[in-house]
Design a protein around this motif. Sequence first.
Motif, PDB file in Angstrom:
ATOM      1  N   VAL A  28      27.857  14.155 -20.941  1.00 32.99           N
ATOM      2  CA  VAL A  28      28.137  14.716 -19.676  1.00 32.99           C
ATOM      3  C   VAL A  28      28.116  12.760 -20.235  1.00 32.99           C
ATOM      4  CG1 VAL A  28      28.048  14.337 -17.124  1.00 32.99           C
ATOM      5  CG2 VAL A  28      26.743  16.190 -18.282  1.00 32.99           C
ATOM      6  N   GLU A  29      29.497  11.872 -18.857  1.00 35.27           N
ATOM      7  CA  GLU A  29      29.728  10.327 -19.360  1.00 35.27           C
ATOM      8  C   GLU A  29      30.152   9.943 -17.827  1.00 35.27           C
ATOM      9  OE1 GLU A  29      28.968   6.682 -21.483  1.00 35.27           O
ATOM     10  OE2 GLU A  29      27.913   8.575 -21.156  1.00 35.27           O
ATOM     11  N   PHE A  30      30.277   9.441 -17.420  1.00 39.11           N
ATOM     12  CA  PHE A  30      31.235   8.279 -15.964  1.00 39.11           C
ATOM     13  C   PHE A  30      32.566   7.665 -16.713  1.00 39.11           C
ATOM     14  CE2 PHE A  30      27.785  10.095 -13.049  1.00 39.11           C
ATOM     15  CZ  PHE A  30      28.382  10.486 -11.944  1.00 39.11           C
ATOM     16  N   ASN A  31      32.937   7.513 -16.196  1.00 35.71           N
ATOM     17  CA  ASN A  31      33.672   6.274 -17.135  1.00 35.71           C
ATOM     18  C   ASN A  31      33.470   4.653 -16.360  1.00 35.71           C
ATOM     19  OD1 ASN A  31      35.195   6.246 -14.322  1.00 35.71           O
ATOM     20  ND2 ASN A  31      36.969   6.369 -15.364  1.00 35.71           N
ATOM     21  N   HIS A  32      33.942   3.605 -16.868  1.00 35.84           N
ATOM     22  CA  HIS A  32      32.961   2.751 -15.996  1.00 35.84           C
ATOM     23  C   HIS A  32      33.774   2.144 -14.381  1.00 35.84           C
ATOM     24  CE1 HIS A  32      34.099   1.884 -20.717  1.00 35.84           C
ATOM     25  NE2 HIS A  32      32.991   1.510 -20.344  1.00 35.84           N
ATOM     26  N   THR A  33      33.906   3.166 -14.131  1.00 34.49           N
ATOM     27  CA  THR A  33      34.213   2.792 -12.482  1.00 34.49           C
ATOM     28  C   THR A  33      33.771   3.854 -11.764  1.00 34.49           C
ATOM     29  OG1 THR A  33      36.813   4.018 -12.270  1.00 34.49           O
ATOM     30  CG2 THR A  33      36.502   1.721 -12.780  1.00 34.49           C
ATOM     31  N   GLY A  34      33.680   4.694 -12.836  1.00 36.76           N
ATOM     32  CA  GLY A  34      32.780   6.087 -11.851  1.00 36.76           C
ATOM     33  C   GLY A  34      34.266   6.876 -10.831  1.00 36.76           C
ATOM     34  N   ASP A  35      35.147   6.662 -11.277  1.00 35.58           N
ATOM     35  CA  ASP A  35      36.179   7.351 -10.307  1.00 35.58           C
ATOM     36  C   ASP A  35      36.502   8.598 -10.851  1.00 35.58           C
ATOM     37  OD1 ASP A  35      36.394   5.824  -8.557  1.00 35.58           O
ATOM     38  OD2 ASP A  35      37.529   4.237  -9.137  1.00 35.58           O
ATOM     39  N   LEU A  36      35.995   9.074 -12.811  1.00 36.50           N
ATOM     40  CA  LEU A  36      36.070  10.049 -13.483  1.00 36.50           C
ATOM     41  C   LEU A  36      34.994  10.377 -14.563  1.00 36.50           C
ATOM     42  CD1 LEU A  36      39.504   9.239 -15.335  1.00 36.50           C
ATOM     43  CD2 LEU A  36      39.168  10.434 -13.769  1.00 36.50           C
ATOM     44  N   LEU A  37      34.541  11.270 -14.956  1.00 34.44           N
ATOM     45  CA  LEU A  37      33.548  11.955 -15.146  1.00 34.44           C
ATOM     46  C   LEU A  37      33.836  12.622 -15.865  1.00 34.44           C
ATOM     47  CD1 LEU A  37      29.857  12.389 -15.186  1.00 34.44           C
ATOM     48  CD2 LEU A  37      30.818  14.747 -13.170  1.00 34.44           C
ATOM     49  N   ALA A  38      33.413  12.882 -17.256  1.00 33.73           N
ATOM     50  CA  ALA A  38      33.902  13.559 -18.633  1.00 33.73           C
ATOM     51  C   ALA A  38      32.750  14.670 -18.366  1.00 33.73           C
ATOM     52  CB  ALA A  38      34.737  12.991 -19.316  1.00 33.73           C
ATOM     53  N   THR A  39      33.090  16.149 -19.473  1.00 33.20           N
ATOM     54  CA  THR A  39      31.704  16.565 -19.765  1.00 33.20           C
ATOM     55  C   THR A  39      32.262  17.481 -21.298  1.00 33.20           C
ATOM     56  OG1 THR A  39      31.734  18.696 -18.740  1.00 33.20           O
ATOM     57  CG2 THR A  39      30.728  17.221 -17.588  1.00 33.20           C
ATOM     58  N   GLY A  40      31.402  17.320 -22.130  1.00 28.65           N
ATOM     59  CA  GLY A  40      31.749  17.745 -23.384  1.00 28.65           C
ATOM     60  C   GLY A  40      30.738  19.366 -23.273  1.00 28.65           C
ATOM     61  N   ASP A  41      31.512  20.112 -23.856  1.00 27.52           N
ATOM     62  CA  ASP A  41      31.197  21.523 -23.835  1.00 27.52           C
ATOM     63  C   ASP A  41      31.177  22.521 -25.767  1.00 27.52           C
ATOM     64  OD1 ASP A  41      32.935  23.369 -24.881  1.00 27.52           O
ATOM     65  OD2 ASP A  41      33.044  23.957 -22.712  1.00 27.52           O
ATOM     66  N   LYS A  42      29.595  23.214 -26.271  1.00 21.65           N
ATOM     67  CA  LYS A  42      30.023  23.376 -27.260  1.00 21.65           C
ATOM     68  C   LYS A  42      30.937  24.540 -27.854  1.00 21.65           C
ATOM     69  CE  LYS A  42      24.721  23.960 -27.107  1.00 21.65           C
ATOM     70  NZ  LYS A  42      22.927  24.757 -27.782  1.00 21.65           N
ATOM     71  N   GLY A  43      32.229  24.536 -26.921  1.00 20.34           N
ATOM     72  CA  GLY A  43      33.402  25.410 -26.819  1.00 20.34           C
ATOM     73  C   GLY A  43      34.247  24.029 -27.309  1.00 20.34           C
ATOM     74  N   GLY A  44      33.889  22.726 -27.475  1.00 20.04           N
ATOM     75  CA  GLY A  44      34.837  21.676 -28.004  1.00 20.04           C
ATOM     76  C   GLY A  44      35.911  21.227 -27.081  1.00 20.04           C
ATOM     77  N   ARG A  45      35.780  21.976 -25.256  1.00 20.15           N
ATOM     78  CA  ARG A  45      36.246  21.479 -24.250  1.00 20.15           C
ATOM     79  C   ARG A  45      36.067  20.544 -23.800  1.00 20.15           C
ATOM     80  NH1 ARG A  45      35.503  27.667 -24.229  1.00 20.15           N
ATOM     81  NH2 ARG A  45      34.075  26.874 -22.611  1.00 20.15           N
ATOM     82  N   VAL A  46      36.673  19.440 -23.289  1.00 19.19           N
ATOM     83  CA  VAL A  46      36.284  18.501 -22.547  1.00 19.19           C
ATOM     84  C   VAL A  46      37.049  18.658 -20.722  1.00 19.19           C
ATOM     85  CG1 VAL A  46      36.204  15.976 -22.258  1.00 19.19           C
ATOM     86  CG2 VAL A  46      36.237  17.002 -24.877  1.00 19.19           C
ATOM     87  N   VAL A  47      36.054  18.334 -19.930  1.00 20.99           N
ATOM     88  CA  VAL A  47      36.444  18.757 -18.698  1.00 20.99           C
ATOM     89  C   VAL A  47      36.400  17.225 -17.729  1.00 20.99           C
ATOM     90  CG1 VAL A  47      36.300  19.870 -16.892  1.00 20.99           C
ATOM     91  CG2 VAL A  47      35.867  20.984 -18.352  1.00 20.99           C
ATOM     92  N   VAL A  48      37.459  16.830 -17.339  1.00 18.60           N
ATOM     93  CA  VAL A  48      37.479  15.251 -16.829  1.00 18.60           C
ATOM     94  C   VAL A  48      37.627  16.147 -15.313  1.00 18.60           C
ATOM     95  CG1 VAL A  48      38.307  13.364 -16.494  1.00 18.60           C
ATOM     96  CG2 VAL A  48      38.766  14.422 -18.718  1.00 18.60           C
ATOM     97  N   PHE A  49      36.740  15.026 -14.019  1.00 14.14           N
ATOM     98  CA  PHE A  49      36.698  15.157 -13.214  1.00 14.14           C
ATOM     99  C   PHE A  49      36.928  13.907 -12.301  1.00 14.14           C
ATOM    100  CE2 PHE A  49      33.575  18.056 -14.861  1.00 14.14           C
ATOM    101  CZ  PHE A  49      33.870  19.927 -13.568  1.00 14.14           C
ATOM    102  N   GLN A  50      37.658  14.319 -11.269  1.00 10.55           N
ATOM    103  CA  GLN A  50      38.411  12.897 -10.573  1.00 10.55           C
ATOM    104  C   GLN A  50      37.681  12.811  -8.721  1.00 10.55           C
ATOM    105  OE1 GLN A  50      42.371  12.273  -8.869  1.00 10.55           O
ATOM    106  NE2 GLN A  50      42.455  10.086 -10.074  1.00 10.55           N
ATOM    107  N   ARG A  51      36.796  11.908  -8.958  1.00 15.68           N
ATOM    108  CA  ARG A  51      36.569  11.568  -7.563  1.00 15.68           C
ATOM    109  C   ARG A  51      37.511  11.505  -6.500  1.00 15.68           C
ATOM    110  NH1 ARG A  51      32.233   6.922  -5.711  1.00 15.68           N
ATOM    111  NH2 ARG A  51      31.635   7.961  -3.525  1.00 15.68           N
ATOM    112  N   GLU A  52      38.023  12.530  -5.145  1.00 17.97           N
ATOM    113  CA  GLU A  52      37.832  12.141  -4.623  1.00 17.97           C
ATOM    114  C   GLU A  52      37.711  11.517  -3.511  1.00 17.97           C
ATOM    115  OE1 GLU A  52      40.947  14.087  -4.640  1.00 17.97           O
ATOM    116  OE2 GLU A  52      40.786  14.983  -6.617  1.00 17.97           O
TER     117      GLU A  52
END
Length: 464
Positions: A28-52
């Motif tokens: 799990v990792e926030f970007n430098h502003t905290g507006d984006l949050l990325a997660t990676g899983d054991k299936g090789g996928r990356v999900v990026v969340f954006q703060r609304e």
Amino acid sequence: MGEDTESSKVNHSFLRDYVTEADVISTVEFNHTGDLLATGDKGGRVVVFQRETVVGHKPKGELDQVGETGESGEYNVYSTFQSHEPDFDYLKSLEIEEKINKIRWLPQQNAAHFLLSTNDKTIKLWKVSERDKQPEGYNLKDEEGRVKDISTVTSLQVPVLRPTDLMVEVRPRRVFSNGHTYHVNSISVNSDGETYLSADDLRINMWHLGITDRSFNIVDIKPANMEELTEVITAAEFHPHHCHLFVYSSSKGSLRLCDMRASALCDRHTKLFEEPEDPGSRSFFSEIVSSVSDVKFSHNGRYLLTRDYLTAKVWDLHMEKGPVETYQVHDYLRTKLCSLYENDCIFDKFECVWNSSDSVIMTGAYNSFFRMFDRETGRGVTLEAWRETSKPRAVLRTRRIYTGGKRRRGDVGVDSLDFTKKILHMAWHPEENIIAIASTNNLYIFQDRVSPDTQDPDLGSNTI
């Protein structure tokens, strides 16, 4: 930590009913502003969340720390992409898992965002960008993109950009491969914005973001005879402000600070941080539980935060002889090390993080528990990330482990802890009191109303 309580609320829980191995979150990792949050899983996928961002009005005295103007927002799915696929090393006859070991964001330079993701062997640089316009009116292509017959072109026109629905595009920009013989456990972006390091069990390499076919080896602890191997590298990170400094931790519990100005190959460290071992307390498990699973520089660059199996420690870069602060995360497990060794839980690698002001640290535990410690008072609090008690907008409550004496209502006994529910991965917003907690295939995001350093760990069921 004071009598005031905090009101932490679940901003969003991204939950699935059926747990498969591929869905388990591995970073799990926030970007430098905290507006984006990325997660990676054991299936090789990356999900990026954006703060609304939502601007509202709150009654006086009920301001969120998210913003005094009432700005608040939930994190929603922004983009999902497949970062790594399963691979096979034909020379060694080994399967390479697609599991995402680490994600690191690059500082934003323009409208696009860039992130690094890695599995055991290959590091990739991804570009995440938005597109809300589409070119139309090509001379040699029709509307569906097919090439026209040149003989049918009787006039020339100037292509134009037409507004279209917003699309998020994720494209691979670089693939950094063949740099590691052993499994990559860390990547860290340098403060110069041009280089990054990657570490495996025995070596640390430095890469330039624009060069994929070669890297520079800066640490190599592989002995000539592998039978003489006594320790491995467990984590590594660049200093947040000085591009020539980096630190790496070992399975023996030591930290080595290296200065690339002193030598191109940093096998000789600048400083060695380790805690003297008490011979009277040594046991079969001593070396296992002392292995450092994570190391993080404080935001100001003065301190190091490390996590081993039982404790979290803060080290001052100016004092090598031992940690300046030691926090017992789950000391009640010392009597259960035999059973934890048998079920391999003793080898779990817990992460640790700082809050934005370096005044509070956070790390994970078992039974879906995670711990927060106030550095000023040294007192800690146990919290739980569990779907039944963490409904959206629900108040998060403290938990207490019963180890003896008078038992309170709601206390959890050590024998009833669920060791399959472990909090290994987490991230703290770089500017605000927002935390992201990964628990198996669930992602929890909590937001504080006040400040973590006002929380009393003995408040029991009081809200935070």
